[in-house]
Design an enzyme around this catalytic site. Sequence first.
Site, PDB file in Angstrom:
ATOM      1  N   SER A  74     -50.554  32.634-106.114  1.00  0.00           N
ATOM      2  CA  SER A  74     -51.004  33.683-107.036  1.00  0.00           C
ATOM      3  C   SER A  74     -51.117  33.129-108.446  1.00  0.00           C
ATOM      4  O   SER A  74     -52.075  33.426-109.170  1.00  0.00           O
ATOM      5  CB  SER A  74     -50.024  34.869-107.051  1.00  0.00           C
ATOM      6  OG  SER A  74     -49.978  35.478-105.792  1.00  0.00           O
ATOM      7  N   GLY A 113     -55.704  41.596-116.955  1.00  0.00           N
ATOM      8  CA  GLY A 113     -55.240  42.979-116.971  1.00  0.00           C
ATOM      9  C   GLY A 113     -56.338  43.968-116.650  1.00  0.00           C
ATOM     10  O   GLY A 113     -57.124  44.355-117.520  1.00  0.00           O
ATOM     11  N   THR A 115     -55.691  46.487-113.597  1.00  0.00           N
ATOM     12  CA  THR A 115     -55.027  47.651-112.993  1.00  0.00           C
ATOM     13  C   THR A 115     -54.267  48.459-114.045  1.00  0.00           C
ATOM     14  O   THR A 115     -53.639  47.898-114.936  1.00  0.00           O
ATOM     15  CB  THR A 115     -54.050  47.168-111.903  1.00  0.00           C
ATOM     16  OG1 THR A 115     -54.787  46.405-110.948  1.00  0.00           O
ATOM     17  CG2 THR A 115     -53.366  48.329-111.204  1.00  0.00           C
ATOM     18  N   SER A 121     -56.991  51.035-106.953  1.00  0.00           N
ATOM     19  CA  SER A 121     -58.187  50.769-106.135  1.00  0.00           C
ATOM     20  C   SER A 121     -59.469  51.177-106.861  1.00  0.00           C
ATOM     21  O   SER A 121     -60.548  50.690-106.526  1.00  0.00           O
ATOM     22  CB  SER A 121     -58.099  51.546-104.811  1.00  0.00           C
ATOM     23  OG  SER A 121     -57.033  51.048-104.048  1.00  0.00           O
ATOM     24  N   CYS A 221     -65.007  38.354-111.288  1.00  0.00           N
ATOM     25  CA  CYS A 221     -63.814  37.493-111.372  1.00  0.00           C
ATOM     26  C   CYS A 221     -62.961  37.712-110.118  1.00  0.00           C
ATOM     27  O   CYS A 221     -62.426  36.763-109.527  1.00  0.00           O
ATOM     28  CB  CYS A 221     -62.977  37.825-112.608  1.00  0.00           C
ATOM     29  SG  CYS A 221     -63.897  37.719-114.153  1.00  0.00           S
ATOM     30  N   ARG A 226     -60.485  36.475-104.767  1.00  0.00           N
ATOM     31  CA  ARG A 226     -60.400  36.896-103.355  1.00  0.00           C
ATOM     32  C   ARG A 226     -60.829  35.768-102.419  1.00  0.00           C
ATOM     33  O   ARG A 226     -60.292  35.627-101.320  1.00  0.00           O
ATOM     34  CB  ARG A 226     -61.311  38.107-103.136  1.00  0.00           C
ATOM     35  CG  ARG A 226     -60.791  39.343-103.809  1.00  0.00           C
ATOM     36  CD  ARG A 226     -61.862  40.404-103.933  1.00  0.00           C
ATOM     37  NE  ARG A 226     -61.286  41.612-104.503  1.00  0.00           N
ATOM     38  CZ  ARG A 226     -61.987  42.671-104.881  1.00  0.00           C
ATOM     39  NH1 ARG A 226     -63.313  42.664-104.750  1.00  0.00           N
ATOM     40  NH2 ARG A 226     -61.392  43.727-105.379  1.00  0.00           N
ATOM     41  N   GLU A 347     -55.957  42.608-105.154  1.00  0.00           N
ATOM     42  CA  GLU A 347     -57.333  42.072-105.064  1.00  0.00           C
ATOM     43  C   GLU A 347     -58.175  42.852-104.058  1.00  0.00           C
ATOM     44  O   GLU A 347     -58.951  42.275-103.298  1.00  0.00           O
ATOM     45  CB  GLU A 347     -57.296  40.594-104.665  1.00  0.00           C
ATOM     46  CG  GLU A 347     -56.608  39.719-105.685  1.00  0.00           C
ATOM     47  CD  GLU A 347     -57.499  39.429-106.871  1.00  0.00           C
ATOM     48  OE1 GLU A 347     -58.700  39.711-106.796  1.00  0.00           O
ATOM     49  OE2 GLU A 347     -56.967  38.947-107.873  1.00  0.00           O
ATOM     50  N   THR A 349     -57.500  46.424-101.582  1.00  0.00           N
ATOM     51  CA  THR A 349     -56.679  46.655-100.388  1.00  0.00           C
ATOM     52  C   THR A 349     -57.549  46.461 -99.143  1.00  0.00           C
ATOM     53  O   THR A 349     -58.778  46.411 -99.223  1.00  0.00           O
ATOM     54  CB  THR A 349     -56.124  48.096-100.371  1.00  0.00           C
ATOM     55  OG1 THR A 349     -57.223  48.996-100.221  1.00  0.00           O
ATOM     56  CG2 THR A 349     -55.363  48.426-101.652  1.00  0.00           C
TER      57      THR A 349
HETATM   58  C1  FAD Z   1     -47.392  41.625-106.952  1.00  0.00           C
HETATM   59  C2  FAD Z   1     -48.689  42.206-107.449  1.00  0.00           C
HETATM   60  C3  FAD Z   1     -49.466  41.486-108.354  1.00  0.00           C
HETATM   61  C4  FAD Z   1     -50.647  42.037-108.876  1.00  0.00           C
HETATM   62  N1  FAD Z   1     -51.374  41.331-109.835  1.00  0.00           N
HETATM   63  C5  FAD Z   1     -52.397  41.950-110.497  1.00  0.00           C
HETATM   64  C6  FAD Z   1     -53.035  41.310-111.614  1.00  0.00           C
HETATM   65  O1  FAD Z   1     -52.739  40.151-111.957  1.00  0.00           O
HETATM   66  N2  FAD Z   1     -53.989  42.004-112.300  1.00  0.00           N
HETATM   67  C7  FAD Z   1     -54.359  43.275-111.963  1.00  0.00           C
HETATM   68  O2  FAD Z   1     -55.206  43.842-112.657  1.00  0.00           O
HETATM   69  N3  FAD Z   1     -53.770  43.907-110.887  1.00  0.00           N
HETATM   70  C8  FAD Z   1     -52.798  43.282-110.164  1.00  0.00           C
HETATM   71  N4  FAD Z   1     -52.180  43.926-109.091  1.00  0.00           N
HETATM   72  C9  FAD Z   1     -52.555  45.301-108.774  1.00  0.00           C
HETATM   73  C10 FAD Z   1     -53.341  45.437-107.480  1.00  0.00           C
HETATM   74  O3  FAD Z   1     -54.630  44.928-107.637  1.00  0.00           O
HETATM   75  C11 FAD Z   1     -53.327  46.932-107.087  1.00  0.00           C
HETATM   76  O4  FAD Z   1     -52.013  47.217-106.652  1.00  0.00           O
HETATM   77  C12 FAD Z   1     -54.352  47.252-106.016  1.00  0.00           C
HETATM   78  O5  FAD Z   1     -55.651  47.244-106.550  1.00  0.00           O
HETATM   79  C13 FAD Z   1     -54.104  48.622-105.347  1.00  0.00           C
HETATM   80  O6  FAD Z   1     -53.921  49.603-106.301  1.00  0.00           O
HETATM   81  P1  FAD Z   1     -52.657  50.596-106.195  1.00  0.00           P
HETATM   82  O7  FAD Z   1     -51.429  49.781-106.016  1.00  0.00           O
HETATM   83  O8  FAD Z   1     -52.732  51.508-107.385  1.00  0.00           O
HETATM   84  O9  FAD Z   1     -52.872  51.413-104.871  1.00  0.00           O
HETATM   85  P2  FAD Z   1     -53.775  52.714-104.664  1.00  0.00           P
HETATM   86  O10 FAD Z   1     -55.132  52.494-105.233  1.00  0.00           O
HETATM   87  O11 FAD Z   1     -53.024  53.916-105.114  1.00  0.00           O
HETATM   88  O12 FAD Z   1     -53.912  52.736-103.075  1.00  0.00           O
HETATM   89  C14 FAD Z   1     -52.840  53.184-102.239  1.00  0.00           C
HETATM   90  C15 FAD Z   1     -53.370  53.307-100.817  1.00  0.00           C
HETATM   91  O13 FAD Z   1     -54.476  54.213-100.789  1.00  0.00           O
HETATM   92  C16 FAD Z   1     -55.596  53.570-100.226  1.00  0.00           C
HETATM   93  N5  FAD Z   1     -56.837  54.041-100.842  1.00  0.00           N
HETATM   94  C17 FAD Z   1     -57.142  54.170-102.172  1.00  0.00           C
HETATM   95  N6  FAD Z   1     -58.405  54.612-102.305  1.00  0.00           N
HETATM   96  C18 FAD Z   1     -58.922  54.751-101.043  1.00  0.00           C
HETATM   97  C19 FAD Z   1     -60.184  55.158-100.511  1.00  0.00           C
HETATM   98  N7  FAD Z   1     -61.205  55.506-101.302  1.00  0.00           N
HETATM   99  N8  FAD Z   1     -60.326  55.176 -99.177  1.00  0.00           N
HETATM  100  C20 FAD Z   1     -59.330  54.810 -98.353  1.00  0.00           C
HETATM  101  N9  FAD Z   1     -58.119  54.413 -98.781  1.00  0.00           N
HETATM  102  C21 FAD Z   1     -57.913  54.386-100.114  1.00  0.00           C
HETATM  103  C22 FAD Z   1     -55.399  52.084-100.492  1.00  0.00           C
HETATM  104  O14 FAD Z   1     -56.167  51.293 -99.607  1.00  0.00           O
HETATM  105  C23 FAD Z   1     -53.905  51.974-100.264  1.00  0.00           C
HETATM  106  O15 FAD Z   1     -53.652  51.891 -98.890  1.00  0.00           O
HETATM  107  C24 FAD Z   1     -51.051  43.341-108.481  1.00  0.00           C
HETATM  108  C25 FAD Z   1     -50.290  44.036-107.518  1.00  0.00           C
HETATM  109  C26 FAD Z   1     -49.137  43.484-107.005  1.00  0.00           C
HETATM  110  C27 FAD Z   1     -48.332  44.263-106.000  1.00  0.00           C
END
Ligand code: FAD
Length: 368
Positions: A74, A113, A115, A121, A221, A226, A347, A349
């Site tokens: 990572s 940055g 998220t 998502s 990016c 990914r 990156e 889900t």
């Molecule tokens: C250790 C770690 C490091 C990370 N590093 C970075 C980073 O460097 N920079 C950065 O910007 N982000 C980073 N992230 C954030 C990561 O990209 C997000 O956690 C990810 O995009 C999912 O967002 P969320 O956690 O808010 O989940 P949510 O968006 O709330 O999703 C939760 C669940 O709902 C599902 N879901 C959401 N929308 C839909 C849909 N339309 N249809 C079906 N299912 C859906 C998802 O698939 C998932 O199963 C990191 C996360 C972690 C855990």
Amino acid sequence: MVRQTARRFVDDRVLPVIRDAYNSGTFPKHLIPEMAELGFFGANLEGYGCAGMNNIEYGLIMQEIERGDSGLRSFVSVQGALAMYPIYTFGSEEQKQHWLPKLQSGEAIGCFGLTEPGFGSNPSGMRATAEKRGDTWVLNGEKTWITNGSIADFAIVWARAPEGIRGFLVERGTPGYSTSDIHGKLSMRASVTSSLHLADCAVPEKNQLPCAKGLKAALSCLSQARFGIGWGVLGAAMDCYETARSYSLARKQFDNRPLASHQLVQEKLAWMITEITKAQLLALQVAKLKDAGNVEAAHISMLKRNNVAIAVECARLSRDLLGANGIMDEYPIMRHMCNLETVKTYEGTEHIHTLVIGERVTGIPAYR
Ligand SMILES: Cc1cc2nc3c(=O)[nH]c(=O)nc-3n(C[C@H](O)[C@H](O)[C@H](O)COP(=O)(O)OP(=O)(O)OC[C@H]3O[C@@H](n4cnc5c(N)ncnc54)[C@H](O)[C@@H]3O)c2cc1C
């Protein structure tokens, strides 16, 4: 040669320290200059001190590093694909000259940055704002789950300006910019994850990425990162497979026969080696498409979605074959398994990549 070099680095320098780093929740920072020296940062970029490797060589580096640990991979992904790539692709010549050699050499660390607490998502809903006042941009908002956040010299921050989403290079020490670490993670423990806080943070005009226009710049990016993940997870899967294979040859049950002599055990090993090989072929094909300039976002979604899923399954099967020993930190399996849960989520889900592929084959976006 690239693969062997990366493999040797992981065997000699990562494996001896990674269990303690993971258990204590610390990132092995001392490895940064060594990885820089080997050309790992921005390895598939040309110029500015970068190694200029093709995407197959780059992918093999990711594979080997993640054989060590997903947290270390990572770090390398964020540094190359999410800090160097945006500057390389959307930055001014001055920004490139200033930052890229420093990032390549590990003298500077970057983070990305995108998220926010309410938008994971669906980053298009982001609330962070950028308002132009004279020759500065004033940023307000909150970014969270940011890999490398508190150890980074700058963050590439995506915020909503009146004309649309734009990217900014926010340097550590800028008034109004602060970071705090996220604690309590049971996954990616050898990686720093932080929140970024922007309170009337004044960023000079020269720190806007001039060519980053709209969310598609940020998403491009993510495509780079990914792609590396699609290769990287194979390293974790290979380590789980190899651990299970050697364990099942050594461990004896029933009539003093090795576990590996039982058909049900062989079936799991056969599944793992087959899926890993298929996933490597997918990674190889996507790398060839990328090198030829023909890769699409949906190809990368297919790569990330499939390869993470098979890696998660390899970790579970391997854990099973080790029986009780499978839960111990003496073996790498639970660490990989926990890390891979993050890799499945970040990156994009698994669901989101499914929808990207679904849209590509039907023409119907089903995100909402
Ligand atoms: C250790 C770690 C490091 C990370 N590093 C970075 C980073 O460097 N920079 C950065 O910007 N982000 C980073 N992230 C954030 C990561 O990209 C997000 O956690 C990810 O995009 C999912 O967002 P969320 O956690 O808010 O989940 P949510 O968006 O709330 O999703 C939760 C669940 O709902 C599902 N879901 C959401 N929308 C839909 C849909 N339309 N249809 C079906 N299912 C859906 C998802 O698939 C998932 O199963 C990191 C996360 C972690 C855990």
